[in-house]
Design an enzyme around this catalytic site. Structure first.
Site, PDB file in Angstrom:
ATOM      1  N   CYS A  75      65.055  34.315  52.381  1.00 26.21           N
ATOM      2  CA  CYS A  75      64.079  34.188  53.467  1.00 26.21           C
ATOM      3  C   CYS A  75      63.847  35.576  54.047  1.00 26.21           C
ATOM      4  O   CYS A  75      64.764  36.182  54.606  1.00 26.21           O
ATOM      5  CB  CYS A  75      64.564  33.223  54.544  1.00 26.21           C
ATOM      6  N   CYS A 224      56.492  32.795  57.033  1.00 30.03           N
ATOM      7  CA  CYS A 224      57.401  32.866  55.884  1.00 30.03           C
ATOM      8  C   CYS A 224      57.284  34.262  55.297  1.00 30.03           C
ATOM      9  O   CYS A 224      56.200  34.668  54.866  1.00 30.03           O
ATOM     10  CB  CYS A 224      57.035  31.805  54.850  1.00 30.03           C
TER      11      CYS A 224
END
Length: 281
Positions: A75, A224
């Site tokens: 991430c 994201c």
């Protein structure tokens, strides 16, 4: 048992962070814990939990668990928060550090002032375009603006892996896109054996993209990092943007700067500590 945690966010991507360098912090069932704590209104609330651990091959190791309990490989927003935490808590005192993830060791450069980290540049590595390695069940050397049918509707998708799988669809208006409906259809389509993150992108200029994202295991999130990188790569592959220039990817939670060179992809953005807390597990 009571353990300390820190809530942090980067572009609205908020996670619950556990310092596992501390011998008193023992997380034995992170999948279950993420399910419990990530629930908004009924838990701490977040997109998942992140464990910060010692590493034998880097300055630290990051493990990330999504809201549904599944473990993610990488991430880009969370790793910036990890770097901020490590530096500001003097666990790693360098402004250049390496963090181990399930998609490899990522190199980070911290932008600091008076002992605090305001932003982090992450060397995200090269994008993977080979369908079998993304993975996506399509033939060829790459999937670029390829028409596919999902639940009776045809979409043009560009597929990229940044250590996790992404499908990017360009459209005229991201706000009008029914992401809550199409996100689950993409995520669970047989085309994507490991599920997929869906990015819906609108070109504002050759250096500015507006994006929304549906993350596998978490649903629609405010941002994201790997998705922003995948979106920039897809824009270059489709001729919408130029290589080796700064591309702004604006998401509901904030913007990231992405630069794609022939060797790697750089992602730069801010990160913020929200609060510390204690939870019984």
């Amino acid at each position: 048992m009571k353990v300390n945690f820190t809530k942090m966010q980067a572009c609205g991507n908020d996670y619950i962070y556990f310092n596992c360098f501390d011998a008193h912090t023992r997380i034995t069932a992170p999948q279950t814990l993420s399910l419990r704590l990530s629930r908004r209104r009924f838990g701490v609330g977040g997109d998942g939990i992140v464990l910060m651990l010692p590493s034998d091959v880097a300055d630290a190791k990051m493990r990330i668990f999504n809201r549904d309990g599944s473990e993610g490989k990488m991430c880009g927003n969370a790793i910036r928060c990890v770097a901020k935490y490590l530096y500001e808590n003097k666990i790693v005192t360098k402004t250049d550090m390496g963090i181990e993830t399930l998609s490899g060791i990522k190199k980070l450069s911290l932008i600091t002032a008076q002992g605090f980290v305001s932003a982090v540049e992450v060397d995200m590595g090269q994008a993977i375009l080979e369908p079998g390695k993304i993975p996506v069940q399509l033939a060829g050397e790459a999937v670029i603006a390829q028409p596919v049918e999902i639940n009776g509707q045809v979409y043009e998708i560009t597929c990229v892996s940044m250590g996790n799988p992404h499908a990017v669809v360009f459209c005229a208006d991201v706000e009008a896109w029914r992401l809550a409906e199409t996100g689950p259809l993409f995520e669970h389509s047989p085309l994507f054996p490991d599920r997929v993150n869906l990015e819906i992108a609108e070109m504002l200029s050759r250096s500015h993209i507006k994006m929304r994202v549906w993350e596998r295991g978490s649903g629609e999130t405010l941002a994201c990092g790997t998705g922003a990188c995948a979106c920039a790569v897809a824009a270059i592959l489709n001729g919408h943007c130029d290589r080796d220039t700064d591309i702004t990817v604006a998401m509901p939670g904030g913007a990231l700067t992405i630069r794609c060179t022939d060797e790697t992809i750089y992602m730069t953005g801010g990160c913020e500590k929200i609060f510390d807390g204690v939870v019984a597990i």
